[in-house]
Design a protein around this motif. Structure first.
Motif, mmCIF file in Angstrom:
data_model
loop_
_atom_site.group_PDB
_atom_site.id
_atom_site.type_symbol
_atom_site.label_atom_id
_atom_site.label_comp_id
_atom_site.label_asym_id
_atom_site.label_seq_id
_atom_site.Cartn_x
_atom_site.Cartn_y
_atom_site.Cartn_z
ATOM 1 N N GLY A 153 0.821 -1.196 0.000
ATOM 2 C CA GLY A 153 0.000 0.000 0.000
ATOM 3 C C GLY A 153 0.860 1.253 0.000
ATOM 4 N N GLU A 154 0.453 2.254 -0.788
ATOM 5 C CA GLU A 154 1.294 3.443 -0.935
ATOM 6 C C GLU A 154 1.434 4.230 0.365
ATOM 7 O OE1 GLU A 154 1.526 7.786 -3.193
ATOM 8 O OE2 GLU A 154 0.135 6.266 -3.949
ATOM 9 N N PHE A 155 0.414 4.243 1.199
ATOM 10 C CA PHE A 155 0.388 5.175 2.321
ATOM 11 C C PHE A 155 0.758 4.488 3.628
ATOM 12 C CE2 PHE A 155 -2.690 6.503 -0.917
ATOM 13 C CZ PHE A 155 -2.059 7.676 -1.319
ATOM 14 N N CYS A 156 1.732 5.049 4.306
ATOM 15 C CA CYS A 156 2.241 4.494 5.561
ATOM 16 C C CYS A 156 1.095 4.254 6.542
ATOM 17 C CB CYS A 156 3.271 5.455 6.149
ATOM 18 S SG CYS A 156 3.967 4.910 7.725
ATOM 19 N N PRO A 157 1.078 3.126 7.224
ATOM 20 C CA PRO A 157 -0.011 2.844 8.162
ATOM 21 C C PRO A 157 -0.025 3.766 9.382
ATOM 22 C CG PRO A 157 1.713 1.179 8.354
ATOM 23 C CD PRO A 157 2.044 2.012 7.153
ATOM 24 N N HIS A 158 1.036 4.530 9.585
ATOM 25 C CA HIS A 158 1.106 5.415 10.735
ATOM 26 C C HIS A 158 0.233 6.656 10.528
ATOM 27 C CE1 HIS A 158 3.773 8.233 13.401
ATOM 28 N NE2 HIS A 158 2.687 7.829 14.046
ATOM 29 N N ARG A 159 0.680 7.577 9.687
ATOM 30 C CA ARG A 159 -0.053 8.818 9.466
ATOM 31 C C ARG A 159 -0.395 9.032 8.000
ATOM 32 N NH1 ARG A 159 1.680 12.542 13.446
ATOM 33 N NH2 ARG A 159 0.671 14.215 12.285
ATOM 34 N N LEU A 181 4.652 6.385 0.836
ATOM 35 C CA LEU A 181 5.906 5.648 0.915
ATOM 36 C C LEU A 181 6.719 5.732 -0.363
ATOM 37 C CD1 LEU A 181 4.579 2.482 2.778
ATOM 38 C CD2 LEU A 181 6.113 4.222 3.716
ATOM 39 N N VAL A 182 6.176 6.336 -1.413
ATOM 40 C CA VAL A 182 6.941 6.456 -2.646
ATOM 41 C C VAL A 182 8.157 7.368 -2.434
ATOM 42 C CG1 VAL A 182 5.833 8.477 -3.718
ATOM 43 C CG2 VAL A 182 6.640 6.592 -5.161
ATOM 44 N N TYR A 183 8.099 8.232 -1.409
ATOM 45 C CA TYR A 183 9.227 9.100 -1.083
ATOM 46 C C TYR A 183 10.188 8.430 -0.101
ATOM 47 C CZ TYR A 183 6.003 12.550 -3.004
ATOM 48 O OH TYR A 183 5.131 13.226 -3.808
ATOM 49 N N GLY A 184 9.858 7.223 0.337
ATOM 50 C CA GLY A 184 10.609 6.592 1.412
ATOM 51 C C GLY A 184 12.011 6.154 1.014
ATOM 52 N N ARG A 185 12.814 5.891 2.028
ATOM 53 C CA ARG A 185 14.156 5.356 1.833
ATOM 54 C C ARG A 185 14.029 3.854 1.589
ATOM 55 N NH1 ARG A 185 18.414 8.487 3.468
ATOM 56 N NH2 ARG A 185 19.646 6.602 3.778
ATOM 57 N N ASN A 186 14.591 3.386 0.483
ATOM 58 C CA ASN A 186 14.589 1.963 0.159
ATOM 59 C C ASN A 186 15.913 1.393 0.636
ATOM 60 O OD1 ASN A 186 14.203 -0.570 -0.923
ATOM 61 N ND2 ASN A 186 14.086 0.092 -3.052
ATOM 62 N N GLU A 187 15.892 0.730 1.792
ATOM 63 C CA GLU A 187 17.145 0.305 2.415
ATOM 64 C C GLU A 187 16.891 -0.876 3.335
ATOM 65 O OE1 GLU A 187 18.290 3.872 4.465
ATOM 66 O OE2 GLU A 187 16.855 3.555 6.090
ATOM 67 N N GLY A 188 17.881 -1.732 3.444
ATOM 68 C CA GLY A 188 17.797 -2.831 4.393
ATOM 69 C C GLY A 188 16.546 -3.677 4.237
ATOM 70 N N CYS A 189 16.191 -3.994 2.993
ATOM 71 C CA CYS A 189 15.026 -4.852 2.693
ATOM 72 C C CYS A 189 13.716 -4.276 3.197
ATOM 73 C CB CYS A 189 15.235 -6.264 3.245
ATOM 74 S SG CYS A 189 16.439 -7.216 2.295
ATOM 75 N N GLY A 190 13.527 -2.980 2.993
ATOM 76 C CA GLY A 190 12.255 -2.374 3.339
ATOM 77 C C GLY A 190 12.205 -0.912 2.935
ATOM 78 N N LEU A 191 11.005 -0.355 2.944
ATOM 79 C CA LEU A 191 10.814 1.076 2.708
ATOM 80 C C LEU A 191 10.644 1.773 4.052
ATOM 81 C CD1 LEU A 191 8.371 1.460 -0.342
ATOM 82 C CD2 LEU A 191 10.865 1.608 -0.299
ATOM 83 N N ARG A 192 11.453 2.806 4.260
ATOM 84 C CA ARG A 192 11.370 3.567 5.508
ATOM 85 C C ARG A 192 10.660 4.893 5.224
ATOM 86 N NH1 ARG A 192 13.857 3.047 10.312
ATOM 87 N NH2 ARG A 192 15.458 1.623 9.489
ATOM 88 N N CYS A 193 9.539 5.108 5.887
ATOM 89 C CA CYS A 193 8.778 6.340 5.712
ATOM 90 C C CYS A 193 9.603 7.534 6.207
ATOM 91 C CB CYS A 193 7.464 6.250 6.482
ATOM 92 S SG CYS A 193 6.427 7.714 6.326
ATOM 93 N N LEU A 194 9.597 8.606 5.425
ATOM 94 C CA LEU A 194 10.379 9.780 5.802
ATOM 95 C C LEU A 194 9.786 10.510 6.993
ATOM 96 C CD1 LEU A 194 11.315 11.400 2.357
ATOM 97 C CD2 LEU A 194 12.580 9.698 3.694
ATOM 98 N N TYR A 195 8.486 10.333 7.242
ATOM 99 C CA TYR A 195 7.819 11.151 8.256
ATOM 100 C C TYR A 195 8.296 10.810 9.665
ATOM 101 C CZ TYR A 195 3.891 14.260 9.481
ATOM 102 O OH TYR A 195 3.113 15.307 9.912
ATOM 103 N N LYS A 250 9.539 1.508 9.157
ATOM 104 C CA LYS A 250 10.092 0.742 8.049
ATOM 105 C C LYS A 250 9.238 -0.494 7.793
ATOM 106 C CE LYS A 250 14.361 -1.573 6.643
ATOM 107 N NZ LYS A 250 15.730 -1.949 7.084
ATOM 108 N N ILE A 251 8.890 -0.715 6.510
ATOM 109 C CA ILE A 251 7.961 -1.781 6.135
ATOM 110 C C ILE A 251 8.602 -2.655 5.081
ATOM 111 C CG2 ILE A 251 5.671 -2.268 5.172
ATOM 112 C CD1 ILE A 251 4.946 0.627 6.194
ATOM 113 N N ASP A 252 8.583 -3.968 5.281
ATOM 114 C CA ASP A 252 9.183 -4.865 4.302
ATOM 115 C C ASP A 252 8.160 -5.284 3.255
ATOM 116 O OD1 ASP A 252 7.617 -6.926 5.374
ATOM 117 O OD2 ASP A 252 9.273 -7.911 6.409
ATOM 118 N N ARG A 253 8.592 -6.109 2.293
ATOM 119 C CA ARG A 253 7.734 -6.439 1.162
ATOM 120 C C ARG A 253 6.560 -7.339 1.548
ATOM 121 N NH1 ARG A 253 9.066 -11.262 -1.784
ATOM 122 N NH2 ARG A 253 10.669 -12.496 -0.742
ATOM 123 N N ALA A 254 6.625 -7.933 2.719
ATOM 124 C CA ALA A 254 5.511 -8.753 3.199
ATOM 125 C C ALA A 254 4.518 -7.939 4.013
ATOM 126 C CB ALA A 254 6.036 -9.923 4.030
#
Length: 429
Positions: free
Chosen positions: A49-55, A59-73, A77-81
């Protein structure tokens, strides 16, 4: 219709769009659901899902690192599962991360696409090779364009053989040849007939239909037969030429926009066409005709697709460059969703009528029983399906032309009155 389509493996995006591990995430929208795709550090593809479950920041702006997308806000960090693997803004002892599960869909890569399944997990079918890549060695070249119109009017253009004799007449040129052929700038076709006889054969995966024309040569004894195969719900296998097969794949982005893929492919060693050449032939070159997200940047309704009226005076039928662009101009001109209540259909539209019946009936059966078109027990693998074109003796039955031995057995079992219902104008009414 969207729920039915979610029961199939869906071509979500091209693998090249997320080629780099830990590279830039890409927005994807399917059936009105906004998602983000990324390739993680291990090279695996996530579609979440594009939108972080937090706020709900994107996530398209997120950092792609360490096997997951990290929300900038706030750094979640959310992995592919869909697991939240880090919550720096929350106390670790709270165990909050274990209680949050984000939207995530399984993915597979094949034939240049990232495929996803978006239906119930318990109903997920086995992933199978698509018709346009029956083996891993198949050469596949894909032109992609995002279009602002409904998927069905695009698909109806792909299964409408009659229009090619007019709309594409400057690019599909009649010639005294034995079979359709591809040359550097256009295709050759062994017929001048603009009024094909349309005959439809229903199948468990959709339909096959023949457009039967008079050939330029041997017209007294032979027919020129072009068979298109509709594989519900996304694909049309268009009659091939001597160099490669052609397939279109249309995926609904939402009700009023779609991803259109025009594909050349070949199983033969040395066959097919280079992808860059294919995109140039289609006038869909990335960076020239479409941007990196496959949105048109050169030709659009706003500039009449750069239609050249001087070329039309000189004999070019449309004045629009590229076979797909000629189609796109027609599809978009109908509006975001075509008003079919204003249509006047004729005998050449019988395949269109059957397509509508097939899909409406498929939805009704899905609602009543949960059955999914093309996915029944013992269904024919899509890799066995083909289209066909050729000049054949008038006595040759067209229904098994181009069909595999397995499909011939199935086609022989179709009731004759069902396969012949295309023959009269009553089918249109």
């Amino acid at each position: 219709m969207g729920q039915l389509m979610r029961r199939h493996w869906v071509p979500a995006l091209l693998s090249e769009q997320i080629a780099e591990p830990d590279g830039k995430p890409v927005r994807v929208e399917l059936f009105g659901e906004k998602l983000v795709a990324f390739r993680d550090s291990d090279g695996n593809v996530g579609l979440i899902g594009e939108f972080c479950p937090h706020r709900k920041a994107s996530l398209v702006y997120g950092r792609n690192e360490g096997c997951g997308l990290r929300c900038l806000y706030h750094g979640w960090k959310i992995d592919r599962a869909g697991n939240v693997t880090d919550m720096p803004s929350e106390p670790k002892e709270s165990g909050f991360a274990e209680k949050v599960k984000h939207v995530a869909y399984p993915t597979r890569e094949a034939a240049g696409f990232v495929w996803t399944y978006m239906g119930p997990a318990e109903a997920m079918p086995e992933f199978e090779a698509p018709p346009f890549a029956p083996t891993a060695q198949t050469r596949v070249s894909i032109a992609k364009i995002e279009l602002p119109c409904n998927w069905a009017q695009i698909m109806e253009g792909q299964i409408d053989s009659a229009h090619s004799s007019s709309l594409h007449s400057s690019d599909m040129r009649p010639a005294k040849v034995d079979t359709a052929a591809a040359v550097e700038t256009h295709w050759l076709r062994p017929s001048t007939d603009k009024n094909p006889r349309i005959q439809v054969q229903l199948t468990d995966y959709g339909m096959r239909y023949a457009a039967v024309r008079r050939p330029i040569t041997k017209a007294d004894t032979h027919d020129y037969v072009r068979i298109t195969t509709f594989v519900a719900p996304f694909m049309a296998l268009i009659p091939p030429n001597s160099s490669y097969n052609v397939t279109s794949v249309i995926v609904p982005r939402n009700d009023t926009s779609s991803y259109f893929h025009f594909i050349a492919w070949s199983e033969q060693p040395g066959g097919g066409i280079d992808q860059d050449l294919w995109r140039k032939f289609c006038v869909a070159a990335v960076g020239e005709d479409v941007d990196a997200g496959f949105h048109p940047i050169k030709r659009s309704a706003a500039n009449d697709y750069l239609q050249d009226r001087e070329q039309m005076k000189d004999g070019n039928f449309t004045g629009i460059a590229g076979i797909p662009n000629q189609d796109i101009a027609m599809w978009e001109s109908m509006g975001p969703i075509a008003d079919r209540t204003q249509e006047r259909l004729g005998a050449s539209d019988i395949a269109i009528v059957q397509f509508r019946r097939i899909m409406l009936d498929a939805v009704a059966r899905f609602q009543e029983s949960g059955s999914v078109i093309g996915l029944g027990d013992g269904h024919l693998p899509q890799a066995k399906l083909r289209s066909y074109q050729g000049i054949v003796d008038k006595t040759t039955p067209w229904r098994t032309l181009g069909a595999s031995d397995e499909e011939v057995v199935r086609l022989d079992g179709i009731e004759e009155d069902e396969s012949e219902q295309q023959m009269s104008g009553a089918a249109v009414a």
